[in-house]
Design a protein around this motif. Structure first.
Motif, PDB file in Angstrom:
ATOM      1  N   THR A  55      53.228 108.873   2.505  1.00 32.11           N
ATOM      2  CA  THR A  55      52.368 108.265   3.538  1.00 32.11           C
ATOM      3  C   THR A  55      52.235 106.757   3.325  1.00 32.11           C
ATOM      4  OG1 THR A  55      50.412 108.671   2.191  1.00 32.11           O
ATOM      5  CG2 THR A  55      51.001 110.395   3.763  1.00 32.11           C
ATOM      6  N   LEU A  58      49.225 105.014   5.315  1.00 29.26           N
ATOM      7  CA  LEU A  58      47.885 105.314   4.792  1.00 29.26           C
ATOM      8  C   LEU A  58      47.710 104.708   3.403  1.00 29.26           C
ATOM      9  CD1 LEU A  58      47.593 108.954   6.124  1.00 29.26           C
ATOM     10  CD2 LEU A  58      46.006 107.092   6.666  1.00 29.26           C
ATOM     11  N   TYR A  62      44.833 102.209   2.444  1.00 31.35           N
ATOM     12  CA  TYR A  62      43.966 102.578   1.311  1.00 31.35           C
ATOM     13  C   TYR A  62      43.810 101.389   0.350  1.00 31.35           C
ATOM     14  CZ  TYR A  62      42.539 105.371  -2.826  1.00 31.35           C
ATOM     15  OH  TYR A  62      41.874 105.880  -3.931  1.00 31.35           O
ATOM     16  N   ASP A 233      51.239 110.371   9.093  1.00 25.10           N
ATOM     17  CA  ASP A 233      51.176 108.980   8.615  1.00 25.10           C
ATOM     18  C   ASP A 233      51.887 108.038   9.577  1.00 25.10           C
ATOM     19  OD1 ASP A 233      52.839 106.798   6.696  1.00 25.10           O
ATOM     20  OD2 ASP A 233      50.696 107.014   6.291  1.00 25.10           O
ATOM     21  N   LEU A 256      38.135 106.745   7.991  1.00 23.20           N
ATOM     22  CA  LEU A 256      39.130 107.816   7.890  1.00 23.20           C
ATOM     23  C   LEU A 256      38.629 108.849   6.891  1.00 23.20           C
ATOM     24  CD1 LEU A 256      40.908 105.525   9.133  1.00 23.20           C
ATOM     25  CD2 LEU A 256      42.744 106.297   7.637  1.00 23.20           C
TER      26      LEU A 256
END
Ligand code: GP9
Ligand code: MN
Length: 432
Positions: A55, A58, A62, A233, A256
């Motif tokens: 992913t 993401l 993050y 993703d 999220l």
């Protein structure tokens, strides 16, 4: 009865934790994207298969400097799965020990939910999900939660063709693409919840929809998980690219969360292979319940936050950032940004974890090392476990009382929140 609610509110007051006022209202008045990542677990973050990130979008999100990312955040669902995640996320109320609270009580109960609260703060509120409106009783529950709009499958052109097969919801790429265009039309500020679905058991996917290698555990309902997660993703990445072009990326808060585990505890040997372990302990299974929780906003001081928490804490954390006072509201979670957070994470079955100890499947562990420890000859563990267990049991029992007794209909001290009239909401096309 009103006295029952008073007792619950006394328990909550006794265990209240002050929010982190340095974050209070930092995101006031911004649009909110609440993105519900179906069956997405924390272990997927930065995870690689054959050297390839599952992913990448993401992962980048993050680690972004404006994203607050929690790496000790747990799912706390029971049998209600997605609907329990929604009950916690919108109300800071737990699901039930069996069945789905949203299905059973969503239509009739009085709630003080996020959409209703933000709706009285000038927000337009909308939920989007590429599945039938009746799934998990959403079409009725969302009226109780105070959503102005609910765009279900009926609102999307040729949605059946857009599904992997009719039993499933729409494919996430098509769903998110069409949803972004709906959201662009919403008056601002808006609170928009987007619920994905492609990354769903048993994780099968059209060949033309993925170029990502399956894992090789040999477990047919596990090995596709990274492929549907990769697809989700990509869909997320495409959504972010589009929103950056429209300017909505910069003036919105993105929240999220993963709604619950994707791979259940019945797949221990596959889990061991995915995690590169010879065997899986109950401590590993507890850790495996982690899901992502991320909050992004332009200008928000980001970083990895190690506070132990769970889905029950999402609402108070968001409300504080939006500068919405929730004093006196009946919420079982606490602001995860508070330095005084008690960091007790209750699982729906009464197990729990804290930064010091974890209790899972009737075994105790040191939360830092994963070492199994025993109550016998361990007075520190015994004392702490007794105190934590009492708090966990009381939290779950009191939350159940609110749901099964519909206690919020008696609530008098809602601050300036007015009880909503469910009949004023009409999701016409979703009632068919
Ligand atoms: C159904 C979708 C999946 O609409 O939200 O629900 P789940 O099976 O994960 O509870
Ligand atoms: Mn789900």
């Amino acid at each position: 009865k009103p006295a029952d609610l008073a007792k619950v509110q006394a328990f909550l007051k006794e265990n209240s934790i002050p929010a982190n006022m340095s974050y209070y209202g930092t995101e006031k008045g911004k649009n909110v994207f609440m993105i519900h990542l179906e069956s997405f677990q924390q272990f997927l973050i930065d995870y690689k298969v054959d050297g390839q990130e599952v992913t990448p979008n993401l992962n980048a999100f993050y680690h972004d400097q404006n994203t607050l990312s929690f790496d000790n955040f747990y799912n706390q669902v029971g049998q209600g799965k997605t609907s329990d995640a929604e009950m916690m996320q919108e109300n800071s109320l737990y699901g039930l020990s069996t069945g789905s609270a949203m299905t059973k009580y969503g239509t009739s109960n009085t709630f003080e939910a996020t959409p209703a609260i933000l709706g009285q703060q000038g927000y337009t509120t909308a939920a989007f999900h590429g599945d039938v409106p009746t799934f998990w009783n959403r079409n009725n529950s969302y009226k109780s939660f105070g959503y102005n709009y609910f765009f279900s499958k009926n609102f999307y052109k040729n949605s059946d063709k857009a599904s992997y097969n009719v039993g499933y919801g729409m494919k996430d790429k098509l769903f998110l693409q069409a949803t972004a265009q709906y959201i662009e039309q919403l008056p601002q500020p808006f609170y928009a919840k987007l619920i994905t679905v492609t990354n769903h058991y048993p994780y099968d996917i059209d060949k033309e929809d993925t170029t990502f290698p399956a894992t090789k555990t040999g477990d047919s309902t596990v090995d596709g998980y990274v492929q549907t997660a990769h697809y989700l993703d990509q869909a997320f990445g495409e959504l972010m690219d589009y929103l950056k072009q429209t300017g909505l990326y910069d003036n919105s808060v993105f929240v999220l969360y993963g709604d619950h585990y994707g791979i259940s505890e019945n797949h221990k040997s596959a889990i061991a292979q995915l995690l590169g372990k010879d065997s899986i302990s109950n401590y590993d299974l507890a850790q495996f319940q982690k899901v992502p929780f991320m909050i992004h906003a332009t200008g928000l001081q980001g970083g990895i936050n190690h506070t132990y928490g769970g889905e029950i804490d999402m609402m108070p954390t968001l409300m504080n950032l939006l500068g919405v006072s929730t004093d006196g509201m009946t919420m079982f979670g606490h602001d995860l940004l508070s330095q005084q957070n008690s960091q007790v994470v209750a699982f729906r079955d009464g197990d729990w974890t804290t930064p010091t100890y974890t209790k899972y499947r009737n075994q105790y562990f040191d939360s830092k090392t994963g070492q199994q420890i025993y109550l016998k000859d361990n007075p520190a563990l015994k004392a702490t476990a007794a105190r934590v267990q009492a708090y966990v049991n009381d939290s779950l029992t009191n939350s159940d009382k609110v749901i099964t007794g519909d206690l919020l209909r008696f609530d008098k001290n809602r601050g300036n929140f007015q009880k909503i009239d469910k009949k004023s909401y009409d999701y016409t096309k979703t009632d068919t």
